[in-house]
Design an enzyme around this catalytic site. Structure first.
Site, PDB file in Angstrom:
ATOM      1  N   ASP A 261     -10.308   8.175  19.389  1.00 31.17           N
ATOM      2  CA  ASP A 261     -10.433   6.757  19.101  1.00 31.17           C
ATOM      3  C   ASP A 261     -11.915   6.388  19.190  1.00 31.17           C
ATOM      4  OD1 ASP A 261      -9.839   4.126  18.517  1.00 31.17           O
ATOM      5  OD2 ASP A 261      -8.218   3.981  19.970  1.00 31.17           O
ATOM      6  N   TYR A 262     -12.224   5.159  18.885  1.00 31.60           N
ATOM      7  CA  TYR A 262     -13.588   4.656  18.764  1.00 31.60           C
ATOM      8  C   TYR A 262     -14.388   4.927  20.053  1.00 31.60           C
ATOM      9  CZ  TYR A 262     -16.850   1.275  16.609  1.00 31.60           C
ATOM     10  OH  TYR A 262     -17.922   0.649  16.006  1.00 31.60           O
TER      11      TYR A 262
END
Length: 754
Positions: A261-262
């Site tokens: 994820d980010y």
């Protein structure tokens, strides 16, 4: 040559630097940012062959331009893939996932994903970060808005349908996309409902509840999975080798791409696992194939591939050979995804301006969006005021009544609110009587909170008039009307990522407004827009009808008006329990039995709350999972089973129940099947959903609904550790329960022998 042979041959020709470059995933910078990226030099990375995928593009022109740079910068002509968050639609925005969960309709879920895939692929997107399938049982957590709800069975059916809608039968078809199951795992179990916080779960709950939708999505063919920000049982998920390599790739058989994820890998340092170099090695070895935004793989894997990772003080010893092997493995998965969807054959195959123009917000897509609103909106109360009388004078009140900026809800990154239909517009088009619309109150009154809610552009506008002036205007309009329709609820960004709340009641100015409107004596209908279950104990007493519509998307006004005017029957059923008060959460219908069970009324030294009325179950809230009213009345026959005693692993219990529409209108009912296992080896939920069927009946019409129960439906997860959890069952008596929601059921016992 097979796809695997093609990838193997390509890997042999690639340098280590080229392989590591394929593991780098960046944003094009054309959409909202949700973290702190380490670099914004996308063009430079492409020219150096240091980028495997790009997300956040917004047009065919943009995709084509980036792809040309990538091909020129790669010695082997390796194309980019293009990804995007397509959580509840791409350009045509559908109701939030928590609302779609309320539809209890796998065909609708499939069709919603199909439309999203058609629109996204037409704009060059070939990889979507959806479906989000986190089980969510604490409505303080803002990302419950993106979840299909609290139940693993319902979420599993949602995952299957969405994956098949996105991916179709042919990965090379131009109107399909690679799906991404997220977030792995237990992200929705964050302590205190605080986004990004950690979770502590038993092995049984981890595998039996939170992992089940992932198992289903993988079986349906999901091409990728995204890691979650949280730690599970003290182990951050982006470095959780046991769950990624052990369960996901081992027990669940996942062979696709695992993406971070980010800045998820970078954040392992903040979790306390070591410096950026250390966490890069840990994430890679754990099984994270691509690094999103942090660029830690790009910066640190070259050295680790030569020297290995040694941290004796932390017990970490990873050889250079292990790093190199893991790089090859990860790069191979990136390349295989691109090969399977045809990008090596034609890197520009998704770039078609004509198709993009035809697909975006097509009439059929908008029709489906409108239908999805009536299928997902939940009627919580109706004392005979809905549907609205034709020709009646309506006072439409609320900051959201004629507001367009909040209609799409959170995570509608490619949607345009200017193309959405407001509730006032929809009701004007559907109702033949006069409508007076006034604001009545602000959505919130705190300027600091308003600023926070405007993080992605202004959606909350504080009025220059006093609260008293606005309420007086609303009261006057209500007194002059036959009925008041008050549109209340949350601002768009009050739910979603990093939008946790300590109080899930309606904001104060709206509660004051509702009290004033109720005091006029004019029948009061509340239309509630929100991204989470709300605590509506007081509002349920004041209003004559309550319709919970969530955030409904592009066709908001038309879809809600269809329900208010009776053009459509509200057929949504709650995918998440509603507490009476914030202090009840987390709350869900799968409450486990205790040694001192709550007796249904307050009794000292029993499970419950001193300050909660006896009419509200302490464990399962004000409105139970599966609850929802219709504009007609349904009756259920006594359920029957073909055989009351079964034996063996292949036996099937067949339950039958007849449902009759006893009202005067055509209506839709969700018939629900639950199972109770009274005696087991561990503490178990008192009931668990094991089937549902959505049926539409004309007045006086009956239909027999049949459920088939297998021995797998009787099984539960049990184990001492995550990887030794097995699905077991206990021969004996089970109770099959059928009815209209998890609290309104009829039971019939069966006996199942080994």
């Amino acid at each position: 040559m097979s796809d695997h042979d093609f990838v193997a041959a390509l890997l042999q020709r690639m340098t280590l630097a080229e392989k590591i470059g394929q593991l780098n995933l960046l944003s094009a910078g054309e959409g909202p940012e949700t973290g702190s990226p380490a670099v914004r030099n996308v063009q430079g990375r492409l020219e150096a062959g240091q980028l495997g995928g790009l997300f956040g593009t917004k047009s065919v022109r943009s995709v084509r331009a980036w792809q040309e740079i990538a091909l020129a910068g790669s010695a082997h002509g390796i194309p980019l893939f293009f990804a995007e968050d397509v959580i509840h639609g791409h350009r045509t925005i559908f109701p939030l996932p928590i609302a779609l969960g309320c539809a209890f309709n796998p065909q609708l879920w499939h069709d919603v994903a199909r439309v999203a895939a058609i629109e996204a692929s037409a704009e060059g997107i070939n990889h979507v970060y959806a479906p989000m399938i986190d089980i969510a049982r604490d409505p303080r957590w803002g990302r419950i808005a993106e979840s299909p709800g609290e139940d693993p069975y319902l979420a599993s059916r949602y995952a299957e349908a969405m994956v098949k809608g996105f991916e179709g039968d042919d990965p090379t078809a131009l109107d399909t996309v690679v799906s991404c199951l997220k977030h792995f795992i237990a992200y929705g179990a964050a302590v205190g409902g605080r986004d990004y916080d950690n979770a502590s779960l038993s092995p049984e709950d981890t595998i039996g509840v939170y992992a089940e939708p992932f198992r289903a999505g993988i079986a349906a063919g999901a091409g990728s999975v995204m890691g979650s920000f949280n730690a599970l049982n003290k182990r951050p998920m982006h470095a959780h080798r046991e769950m990624i390599r052990g369960w996901l790739r081992g027990k669940a058989g996942f062979e696709g791409l695992m993406v971070a994820d980010y800045t998820g890998i970078m954040e392992l340092s903040a979790h306390g696992l070591g410096d950026r170099e250390t966490v890069s090695g840990l994430a890679l070895i754990a099984g994270i194939d691509m690094d999103m935004m942090g660029e830690d793989y790009l910066n640190h894997l070259p050295r680790l591939a030569k020297e290995g990772l040694s941290r004796p003080e932390s017990g970490i010893e990873i050889s250079a050979a292990e790093i190199c092997s893991a790089v090859d493995e990860a790069c191979g998965r990136v390349l295989l995804l691109k090969k399977r969807i045809g990008l090596f054959d034609d890197p520009f195959r998704y770039c078609d301006d004509d198709r993009a123009a035809k697909a975006t917000l097509a009439p059929a897509h908008r029709r489906l969006a409108r239908t999805s609103i009536t299928e997902s909106s939940v009627l919580l109360k109706n004392d005979g005021v809905l549907p609205l009388e034709p020709g009646s004078r309506i006072a439409m009140v609320g900051a959201a009544a004629d507001d367009r900026t909040n209609l799409l809800g959170t995570w509608s990154v490619s949607g345009d609110h200017r193309q959405a239909v407001t509730l006032l517009e929809g009701l004007h088009a559907a109702h033949d009587g006069p409508i007076t619309c006034v604001k009545g109150s602000d959505i919130v009154e705190d300027p600091i909170l308003a600023d926070r809610l405007n993080v992605h552009g202004q959606t909350v506008f504080l009025d220059t008039r006093s609260a008293t002036m606005m309420i007086d205007e609303a009261v006057a309009a209500a007194r002059a009307a036959h009925v008041t329709v008050a549109v209340v609820g949350e601002a768009r960004e009050a739910s979603g990522e990093c939008s946790s709340l300590t109080d899930i009641t309606l904001p104060h100015p709206q509660r004051v407004l509702i009290e004033a409107l109720a005091a006029t004596g004019t029948p009061l209908v509340l239309v509630v827009k929100a991204g989470r279950p709300l605590a509506l104990e007081q509002e349920m007493k004041l209003a004559d009808a309550v319709l919970f519509v969530w955030f409904t998307g592009t066709e908001a006004g038309h879809g809600v008006a269809d329900i208010l005017t009776g053009e459509a029957d509200p057929s949504g059923r709650l995918a998440a329990s509603f507490p009476a008060r914030t202090g009840q959460v987390p709350v869900h219908y799968q409450a486990e039995s205790t040694g001192r069970p709550y007796p249904g009324r307050f009794e000292k030294f029993k499970t419950g709350y001193l300050d909660l009325p006896d009419t509200i179950p302490a464990a399962t809230g004000l409105f139970p999972f599966g609850f929802g009213l219709s504009y007609t009345r349904f009756s259920y026959s006594k359920p029957t089973v073909d055989e009351a005693r079964l034996k063996g692993p292949d036996a099937v219990a067949v339950l039958r129940v007849t449902v009759t529409n006893e009202g005067e209108r055509t209506g839709t009912e969700v018939v629900q099947l639950y199972i109770s296992d009274p005696i087991a080896r561990i503490t178990r939920p008192m009931i668990e959903l094991r089937g549902f069927e959505k049926i539409t009946l004309q007045p006086g019409m009956s239909r027999e609904v049949v459920f088939h129960v297998t021995r797998r439906d009787l099984a539960y997860a049990m184990g001492e550790s995550l990887l030794d959890v097995e699905w077991v069952w206990d021969p004996g008596v089970f109770v099959l329960r059928v009815g209209r929601n998890s609290r309104d059921l009829q039971g019939i016992p069966i006996h199942w022998d080994a």
